[in-house]
Scaffold this motif. Structure first.
Motif, PDB file in Angstrom:
ATOM      1  N   ALA A  10      13.395   3.080   5.076  1.00 15.79           N
ATOM      2  CA  ALA A  10      12.952   3.351   3.693  1.00 15.79           C
ATOM      3  C   ALA A  10      11.871   2.343   3.290  1.00 15.79           C
ATOM      4  CB  ALA A  10      14.141   3.285   2.743  1.00 15.79           C
ATOM      5  N   MET A  11      12.056   1.072   3.704  1.00 14.03           N
ATOM      6  CA  MET A  11      11.043   0.058   3.350  1.00 14.03           C
ATOM      7  C   MET A  11       9.740   0.286   4.127  1.00 14.03           C
ATOM      8  SD  MET A  11      13.177  -3.406   2.566  1.00 14.03           S
ATOM      9  CE  MET A  11      14.201  -3.449   4.012  1.00 14.03           C
ATOM     10  N   GLY A  12       9.888   0.648   5.408  1.00 10.72           N
ATOM     11  CA  GLY A  12       8.698   0.900   6.235  1.00 10.72           C
ATOM     12  C   GLY A  12       7.877   2.065   5.698  1.00 10.72           C
ATOM     13  N   ILE A  13       8.569   3.132   5.309  1.00  7.74           N
ATOM     14  CA  ILE A  13       7.861   4.323   4.798  1.00  7.74           C
ATOM     15  C   ILE A  13       7.170   3.983   3.468  1.00  7.74           C
ATOM     16  CG2 ILE A  13       8.187   6.699   3.922  1.00  7.74           C
ATOM     17  CD1 ILE A  13       8.800   6.551   6.863  1.00  7.74           C
ATOM     18  N   ALA A  14       7.876   3.238   2.626  1.00  4.68           N
ATOM     19  CA  ALA A  14       7.271   2.849   1.335  1.00  4.68           C
ATOM     20  C   ALA A  14       6.024   2.004   1.599  1.00  4.68           C
ATOM     21  CB  ALA A  14       8.284   2.084   0.484  1.00  4.68           C
ATOM     22  N   ALA A  15       6.081   1.137   2.613  1.00  5.43           N
ATOM     23  CA  ALA A  15       4.916   0.292   2.931  1.00  5.43           C
ATOM     24  C   ALA A  15       3.730   1.158   3.369  1.00  5.43           C
ATOM     25  CB  ALA A  15       5.293  -0.711   4.018  1.00  5.43           C
ATOM     26  N   MET A  16       4.006   2.191   4.149  1.00  4.29           N
ATOM     27  CA  MET A  16       2.899   3.079   4.584  1.00  4.29           C
ATOM     28  C   MET A  16       2.307   3.826   3.386  1.00  4.29           C
ATOM     29  SD  MET A  16       3.893   4.737   8.183  1.00  4.29           S
ATOM     30  CE  MET A  16       4.931   3.859   9.320  1.00  4.29           C
ATOM     31  N   ARG A  17       3.161   4.238   2.461  1.00  2.00           N
ATOM     32  CA  ARG A  17       2.647   4.910   1.254  1.00  2.00           C
ATOM     33  C   ARG A  17       1.804   3.941   0.427  1.00  2.00           C
ATOM     34  NH1 ARG A  17       7.849   7.623   0.783  1.00  2.00           N
ATOM     35  NH2 ARG A  17       8.606   5.972  -0.575  1.00  2.00           N
ATOM     36  N   ALA A  18       2.247   2.656   0.420  1.00  3.83           N
ATOM     37  CA  ALA A  18       1.518   1.652  -0.357  1.00  3.83           C
ATOM     38  C   ALA A  18       0.106   1.475   0.190  1.00  3.83           C
ATOM     39  CB  ALA A  18       2.282   0.323  -0.314  1.00  3.83           C
ATOM     40  N   ILE A  19      -0.001   1.400   1.506  1.00  4.93           N
ATOM     41  CA  ILE A  19      -1.314   1.191   2.134  1.00  4.93           C
ATOM     42  C   ILE A  19      -2.233   2.381   1.843  1.00  4.93           C
ATOM     43  CG2 ILE A  19      -2.479   0.988   4.376  1.00  4.93           C
ATOM     44  CD1 ILE A  19       0.025  -0.660   5.253  1.00  4.93           C
ATOM     45  N   TYR A  34       3.936   2.776  -7.107  1.00  2.06           N
ATOM     46  CA  TYR A  34       5.039   1.803  -7.059  1.00  2.06           C
ATOM     47  C   TYR A  34       5.453   1.437  -5.636  1.00  2.06           C
ATOM     48  CZ  TYR A  34       5.175   3.305 -11.870  1.00  2.06           C
ATOM     49  OH  TYR A  34       4.815   3.607 -13.155  1.00  2.06           O
ATOM     50  N   ALA A  35       4.838   2.074  -4.654  1.00  2.53           N
ATOM     51  CA  ALA A  35       5.290   1.890  -3.269  1.00  2.53           C
ATOM     52  C   ALA A  35       5.231   0.421  -2.829  1.00  2.53           C
ATOM     53  CB  ALA A  35       4.448   2.762  -2.341  1.00  2.53           C
ATOM     54  N   ARG A  36       4.178  -0.284  -3.231  1.00  8.01           N
ATOM     55  CA  ARG A  36       4.038  -1.660  -2.761  1.00  8.01           C
ATOM     56  C   ARG A  36       5.157  -2.542  -3.306  1.00  8.01           C
ATOM     57  NH1 ARG A  36      -1.393  -5.388  -2.555  1.00  8.01           N
ATOM     58  NH2 ARG A  36      -0.306  -7.328  -2.072  1.00  8.01           N
ATOM     59  N   ARG A  37       5.471  -2.354  -4.584  1.00 11.44           N
ATOM     60  CA  ARG A  37       6.555  -3.154  -5.187  1.00 11.44           C
ATOM     61  C   ARG A  37       7.904  -2.765  -4.587  1.00 11.44           C
ATOM     62  NH1 ARG A  37       5.700  -5.208 -10.383  1.00 11.44           N
ATOM     63  NH2 ARG A  37       7.777  -6.086 -10.197  1.00 11.44           N
ATOM     64  N   PHE A  38       8.083  -1.482  -4.320  1.00 13.89           N
ATOM     65  CA  PHE A  38       9.348  -1.044  -3.734  1.00 13.89           C
ATOM     66  C   PHE A  38       9.503  -1.560  -2.299  1.00 13.89           C
ATOM     67  CE2 PHE A  38      10.107   2.905  -6.614  1.00 13.89           C
ATOM     68  CZ  PHE A  38      10.990   2.186  -7.408  1.00 13.89           C
ATOM     69  N   PHE A  43       7.596  -6.213   4.232  1.00 16.14           N
ATOM     70  CA  PHE A  43       7.302  -4.927   4.868  1.00 16.14           C
ATOM     71  C   PHE A  43       5.862  -4.501   4.602  1.00 16.14           C
ATOM     72  CE2 PHE A  43      11.632  -4.833   5.933  1.00 16.14           C
ATOM     73  CZ  PHE A  43      11.775  -3.886   6.925  1.00 16.14           C
ATOM     74  N   TYR A  44       5.384  -4.784   3.391  1.00 14.52           N
ATOM     75  CA  TYR A  44       4.011  -4.400   3.073  1.00 14.52           C
ATOM     76  C   TYR A  44       3.018  -5.113   4.014  1.00 14.52           C
ATOM     77  CZ  TYR A  44      -0.494  -4.250   0.772  1.00 14.52           C
ATOM     78  OH  TYR A  44      -1.838  -4.101   0.543  1.00 14.52           O
ATOM     79  N   TYR A  45       3.156  -6.448   4.133  1.00 14.38           N
ATOM     80  CA  TYR A  45       2.182  -7.182   4.959  1.00 14.38           C
ATOM     81  C   TYR A  45       2.351  -6.879   6.441  1.00 14.38           C
ATOM     82  CZ  TYR A  45       0.385  -9.450   0.850  1.00 14.38           C
ATOM     83  OH  TYR A  45      -0.208  -9.655  -0.372  1.00 14.38           O
ATOM     84  N   LEU A  46       3.586  -6.665   6.883  1.00 14.40           N
ATOM     85  CA  LEU A  46       3.794  -6.295   8.293  1.00 14.40           C
ATOM     86  C   LEU A  46       3.121  -4.952   8.582  1.00 14.40           C
ATOM     87  CD1 LEU A  46       7.516  -7.267   9.032  1.00 14.40           C
ATOM     88  CD2 LEU A  46       5.456  -8.239  10.054  1.00 14.40           C
ATOM     89  N   ALA A  47       3.290  -4.006   7.645  1.00 14.22           N
ATOM     90  CA  ALA A  47       2.689  -2.679   7.847  1.00 14.22           C
ATOM     91  C   ALA A  47       1.169  -2.795   7.880  1.00 14.22           C
ATOM     92  CB  ALA A  47       3.144  -1.722   6.754  1.00 14.22           C
TER      93      ALA A  47
END
Ligand code: SAM
Length: 284
Positions: A10-19, A34-38, A43-47
């Motif tokens: 769930a965190m990985g997918i949210a990170a991809m949506r954030a990017i 809201y994806a980046r905050r979620f 996870f965001y920086y790793l993605a």
């Protein structure tokens, strides 16, 4: 899914949506403010760091995930125009649809269903972002592999209403009995004209000797994440699969179709993994 931790997928997918959401308005395929905050910073920086490498090892997965988000958003929008009374997000993870767009504007009754640990993590993030949990959203925690959706009724779900069920990025983690039980429950507990949309994996992707990179990796690390790919549907068999479970108006969107819809203009060269598809169907 690990019982004591928020879902890593769930965190990985949210990170991809954030990017994807950070691309300029005319270029991004999906938009989730809201994806980046979620997703959270790790996870965001790793993605971000591994996005290029990930695409090389697992071509088209990022493309499929952002197109899937957009397809579900478009379907939800169209469904609203036809009249929606209630929405259930199965395996909601860090999906932000209840807090943005049409669902938020109309304060539609939304039920988010997920495992207790993922849901606890989600509720913490929602409170941090918005100050409180929105009154139109009800959080229902279950383990799909161990329980039916009966808890929804106890939480205020109204089976007499026309309902849309969104089931994004979940079916392949469940055993066949749980997938069946979920579909049977939806068909038996929703009003005529209700619908379900979900994505699935072709069985061959799980059984093939030459598995794709991301499938091999998901299986290798499933001991750590608790999220193993176990369920697939044979290519070309989804309509029969859903008809036999009482659904009608089955629309199967494969990778080529999804790509033709969204990978146009600046996104023309983007790959969409061919081992996944999206399907929607109605309750008569
Ligand atoms: C890949 S994530 C997708 C999350 C969200 N739908 C999205 O697209 O961002 C898979 C979700 O399914 C949930 N899930 C997987 N197995 C589950 C189970 N047995 N019971 C309840 N939830 C489960 C996970 O907790 C996670 O939130």
């Amino acid at each position: 899914m690990k019982k004591n931790q928020i879902s890593t997928t769930a965190m990985g997918i949210a990170a991809m949506r954030a990017i994807e959401s950070e691309r300029p308005a005319g270029q991004r395929i999906c938009y989730d403010p809201y994806a980046r905050r979620f997703a959270g910073p790790i996870f965001y920086y790793l993605a971000r760091l591994f996005s290029g490498y990930g695409e090389k090892r697992a071509p088209g997965v990022q493309g499929f995930i952002v197109c899937r988000c957009r397809y579900f958003d478009d379907y939800l929008q169209a469904w609203f125009e036809a009249g929606a009374d209630q929405v259930v997000i199965l395996g909601a993870g860090l999906d932000s649809r209840a807090y943005r767009g049409e669902l938020q504007r109309r304060a539609t009754r939304v039920f988010e269903v997920d495992s207790p640990a993922t849901q606890a993590g989600k509720m913490k993030r929602v409170k941090a972002l918005f100050g409180a949990l929105p009154p139109n959203v009800t959080y229902v925690s279950i383990d799909f592999n161990e329980e039916t959706l009966d808890k929804l009724r106890a939480c205020g779900y109204d089976p007499a209403l026309k309902t849309l069920f969104l089931w994004e990025g979940v079916s392949y983690y469940l055993n066949a009995e749980a997938v069946d039980a979920t579909l049977v429950w939806v068909r038996s507990n929703s009003a005529s004209g209700s619908a379900i949309i979900f994505d699935y994996l072709y069985t061959a992707a799980l059984t093939s000797q030459r598995q794709r990179g991301e499938i091999k990796r998901m299986q290798r690390y499933s001991g750590v994440t608790g999220e193993k790919l176990v369920f697939g549907i044979e290519r070309g068999k989804i309509e029969d699969f859903l008809n036999r479970r009482g659904f009608t108006h089955v629309v199967d969107a494969n990778a080529a179709w999804i790509k033709s819809l969204y990978c146009t203009g600046p996104n023309q060269g983007r790959a969409v993994a061919e081992v996944y598809a999206i399907v929607h169907a109605e309750v008569e």
